[in-house]
Design a protein around this motif. Structure first.
Motif, mmCIF file in Angstrom:
data_model
loop_
_atom_site.group_PDB
_atom_site.id
_atom_site.type_symbol
_atom_site.label_atom_id
_atom_site.label_comp_id
_atom_site.label_asym_id
_atom_site.label_seq_id
_atom_site.Cartn_x
_atom_site.Cartn_y
_atom_site.Cartn_z
ATOM 1 N N ALA A 87 37.686 39.998 -21.535
ATOM 2 C CA ALA A 87 36.553 39.971 -22.476
ATOM 3 C C ALA A 87 37.005 39.924 -23.921
ATOM 4 O O ALA A 87 36.244 40.280 -24.820
ATOM 5 C CB ALA A 87 35.679 41.195 -22.232
ATOM 6 N N TYR A 108 31.426 41.560 -12.813
ATOM 7 C CA TYR A 108 30.810 40.907 -13.967
ATOM 8 C C TYR A 108 30.053 41.916 -14.822
ATOM 9 O O TYR A 108 30.079 41.857 -16.057
ATOM 10 C CB TYR A 108 29.875 39.797 -13.495
ATOM 11 C CG TYR A 108 29.248 39.020 -14.631
ATOM 12 C CD1 TYR A 108 30.035 38.240 -15.479
ATOM 13 C CD2 TYR A 108 27.878 39.054 -14.857
ATOM 14 C CE1 TYR A 108 29.474 37.524 -16.518
ATOM 15 C CE2 TYR A 108 27.307 38.331 -15.896
ATOM 16 C CZ TYR A 108 28.106 37.565 -16.727
ATOM 17 O OH TYR A 108 27.540 36.857 -17.765
ATOM 18 N N GLU A 109 29.400 42.858 -14.168
ATOM 19 C CA GLU A 109 28.638 43.866 -14.904
ATOM 20 C C GLU A 109 29.555 44.704 -15.789
ATOM 21 O O GLU A 109 29.222 45.011 -16.946
ATOM 22 C CB GLU A 109 27.872 44.760 -13.933
ATOM 23 C CG GLU A 109 26.701 44.080 -13.248
ATOM 24 C CD GLU A 109 27.130 43.018 -12.231
ATOM 25 O OE1 GLU A 109 28.279 43.108 -11.717
ATOM 26 O OE2 GLU A 109 26.335 42.096 -11.958
ATOM 27 N N LYS A 112 30.816 42.418 -18.664
ATOM 28 C CA LYS A 112 29.756 42.011 -19.582
ATOM 29 C C LYS A 112 29.453 43.096 -20.607
ATOM 30 O O LYS A 112 28.994 42.802 -21.720
ATOM 31 C CB LYS A 112 28.499 41.654 -18.793
ATOM 32 C CG LYS A 112 27.423 40.967 -19.632
ATOM 33 C CD LYS A 112 26.241 40.544 -18.765
ATOM 34 C CE LYS A 112 25.175 39.887 -19.618
ATOM 35 N NZ LYS A 112 23.990 39.478 -18.806
ATOM 36 N N GLU A 116 29.108 40.168 -24.104
ATOM 37 C CA GLU A 116 27.821 39.737 -23.566
ATOM 38 C C GLU A 116 27.843 38.288 -23.098
ATOM 39 O O GLU A 116 27.194 37.927 -22.106
ATOM 40 C CB GLU A 116 26.733 39.936 -24.625
ATOM 41 C CG GLU A 116 25.333 39.533 -24.182
ATOM 42 C CD GLU A 116 24.767 40.432 -23.100
ATOM 43 O OE1 GLU A 116 23.865 39.980 -22.357
ATOM 44 O OE2 GLU A 116 25.233 41.591 -22.990
ATOM 45 N N ASP A 117 28.594 37.420 -23.812
ATOM 46 C CA ASP A 117 28.588 35.999 -23.462
ATOM 47 C C ASP A 117 29.765 35.605 -22.579
ATOM 48 O O ASP A 117 30.160 34.438 -22.518
ATOM 49 C CB ASP A 117 28.557 35.137 -24.723
ATOM 50 C CG ASP A 117 29.842 35.257 -25.544
ATOM 51 O OD1 ASP A 117 30.647 36.176 -25.274
ATOM 52 O OD2 ASP A 117 30.037 34.435 -26.467
ATOM 53 N N LEU A 118 30.327 36.567 -21.857
ATOM 54 C CA LEU A 118 31.463 36.299 -20.977
ATOM 55 C C LEU A 118 31.097 35.269 -19.914
ATOM 56 O O LEU A 118 30.011 35.308 -19.337
ATOM 57 C CB LEU A 118 31.888 37.596 -20.278
ATOM 58 C CG LEU A 118 33.020 37.448 -19.251
ATOM 59 C CD1 LEU A 118 34.363 37.383 -19.952
ATOM 60 C CD2 LEU A 118 32.991 38.581 -18.244
ATOM 61 N N CYS A 120 32.501 34.192 -16.328
ATOM 62 C CA CYS A 120 33.399 34.622 -15.260
ATOM 63 C C CYS A 120 33.227 33.687 -14.071
ATOM 64 O O CYS A 120 32.116 33.522 -13.559
ATOM 65 C CB CYS A 120 33.092 36.055 -14.845
ATOM 66 S SG CYS A 120 34.013 36.616 -13.389
ATOM 67 N N ARG A 189 27.699 33.708 -18.269
ATOM 68 C CA ARG A 189 27.195 33.756 -16.892
ATOM 69 C C ARG A 189 28.350 34.011 -15.941
ATOM 70 O O ARG A 189 29.517 33.755 -16.271
ATOM 71 C CB ARG A 189 26.476 32.462 -16.502
ATOM 72 C CG ARG A 189 27.287 31.221 -16.795
ATOM 73 C CD ARG A 189 26.565 29.918 -16.535
ATOM 74 N NE ARG A 189 25.150 29.870 -16.789
ATOM 75 C CZ ARG A 189 24.591 29.595 -17.963
ATOM 76 N NH1 ARG A 189 25.384 29.407 -19.041
ATOM 77 N NH2 ARG A 189 23.292 29.515 -18.111
ATOM 78 N N GLU A 190 28.005 34.507 -14.776
ATOM 79 C CA GLU A 190 28.984 34.611 -13.694
ATOM 80 C C GLU A 190 28.763 33.458 -12.739
ATOM 81 O O GLU A 190 27.636 33.180 -12.318
ATOM 82 C CB GLU A 190 28.837 35.931 -12.940
ATOM 83 C CG GLU A 190 29.858 36.068 -11.808
ATOM 84 C CD GLU A 190 29.680 37.328 -10.982
ATOM 85 O OE1 GLU A 190 30.679 37.806 -10.422
ATOM 86 O OE2 GLU A 190 28.535 37.830 -10.892
#
Length: 407
Positions: A87, A108-109, A112, A116-118, A120, A189-190
């Motif tokens: 991140a 992902y949680e 994130k 916030e804009d990760l 994955c 988004r994941e």
């Protein structure tokens, strides 16, 4: 190596084939790919094939052009470093490729919360999160029961990890697509890419599933016959095995011309009331009548006679050859500009490929070797996470990170 993705930073936490393949393709297009592994190596660090000194040729092949950082992923401090890397800030960062489980410290949680804009990209076995690998997904899809001799009921596994490779390529495409969307919307988004879904979708895209649903049973084994077309292996007078494929009308007519079979095939067409030139499916349907004619024609000629004649006529064919011979084939390896002889972390020098596509008019950059495990630990901690020399030294002393020497 090309530089289309120069400036992008991708962090990879992975093992085996699919996720490392995704990272490899991105690196070969110019992205900075940082792979983190456990100190001492992950589960694929010693995977076969091995060099005589015990180094994994597999690991060297899938990690070319990447940077390596070694972390104790069992330690809380090591897990935090992995999270921070995935991140890390920057408009061209926050791109993470992994096959770690959907839950846990690399969920992902969890990531994130740090960015916030990760984006994955997560390779999975089955979509429900249960464990699956290429060969088990392949067996579930029914392909080993379609592969092999028609008179042998045993399942036949192929040696190519096709679902892993397709998944790795699809993940690279998905990551770049998600990045373009993030540039427009600012949203991360994941992306979950289960091998099971890649396999199931591919079978459907190729018509396998519809065929089975409509017929009520899956396709039977048929040895080396090409389904729905005319294609098979044939043996020449001098004992060479050649693959012949005739899909288009031109390929078919030229093959008949070279083999001297035009009159015999015309007689068979008249008997059956069909035109093989007009419909490749008819060649497949009546292959049991056609094959003996072709077997006899091949048996009367040598490979040295047929090869040039096939080439001159535009016939699609190929010789079966072992990989040792393929290595001397200029169309594949010897002299192919795709390959460059480089020195690898094993200490061995042998040819390695760069990006598989040729991007014109871009010039190819030199092929980059895989890193030694932990070779970039200090560099990454300092440049990506902004750690001071004393902080990095403390992490080494505590055994949380390690360099190329394992310390």
């Amino acid at each position: 190596m090309y530089d289309l993705l120069k400036g992008l930073r991708v962090v990879e936490g992975s093992a085996f084939v699919a996720a490392p393949t995704c990272g490899l393709y991105l690196a070969q297009m110019g992205a900075e790919v940082i792979r983190f592994d456990n100190i001492g190596g992950g589960p694929d660090f010693r995977r076969w094939p091995l060099a005589e000194n015990g180094s994994s040729l597999y690991w060297e092949g899938l990690n070319k052009g990447k940077k390596s950082i070694a972390i104790d992923l069992a330690a809380p401090a090591g897990r935090e470093i992995a999270q921070r890397l995935a991140a890390a800030p920057g408009p061209d960062a926050g791109l993470f490729v992994t096959n770690f489980p959907v839950d846990g410290f690399l969920s992902y949680e969890a990531l994130k919360k740090r960015r916030e804009d990760l984006i994955c990209v997560r390779v999975m076995g089955w979509a429900d999160g249960s464990q699956g690998m290429d060969y088990t997904i392949n067996s579930a899809l029914g392909l080993p029961l379609m592969t092999g001799p028609a008179d042998d009921p045993r399942p036949v596994n192929h040696v190519l990890a096709a679902w892993d490779l397709l998944t790795g390529a699809y993940c690279a495409f998905s990551l770049v697509s998600a990045l373009l969307a993030r540039m427009r919307t600012g949203e991360g988004r994941e992306i979950r890419a289960p091998l099971s879904d890649i396999g199931a979708a591919t079978m459907a895209n190729l018509g396998f599933t519809a065929e089975t649903l409509l017929a009520g049973h899956q396709r039977p084994r048929m040895g080396n016959d090409i389904f729905g077309a005319f294609g098979r292996d044939f043996t020449t007078r001098d004992g060479q095995t050649l693959m012949l494929l005739a899909i288009t009308p031109k390929q078919w007519s030229k093959a008949l011309e070279v083999l001297g079979l035009a009159a015999d095939v015309a007689g068979l067409e008249a008997e059956l009331g069909v035109s093989f030139a007009a419909d490749e499916g008819l060649r497949f349907t009546h292959r049991a009548r056609l094959y003996p004619l072709f077997e006899q024609a091949f048996a009367q000629r040598t490979a040295a006679d047929l090869g040039p004649a096939f080439d001159a006529g535009g016939v699609t064919w190929g010789a079966y050859q072992p990989l040792e011979a393929a290595l001397e084939d200029p169309r594949l390896y010897k002299g192919n500009p795709l390959f460059e002889e480089i020195r690898h972390p094993s200490g061995l020098s042998y040819p390695a490929p760069g990006a598989m596509a040729t991007l014109r008019p871009d010039a190819r950059g030199p092929v980059q070797a895989a890193p030694k495990l932990g070779a970039h630990t200090d560099e990454v901690l300092a440049e990506v996470l902004g750690m001071s020399a004393s902080e990095i030294g403390d992490l080494h002393d505590a055994g949380v990170v390690a360099g190329a020497d394992g310390r």
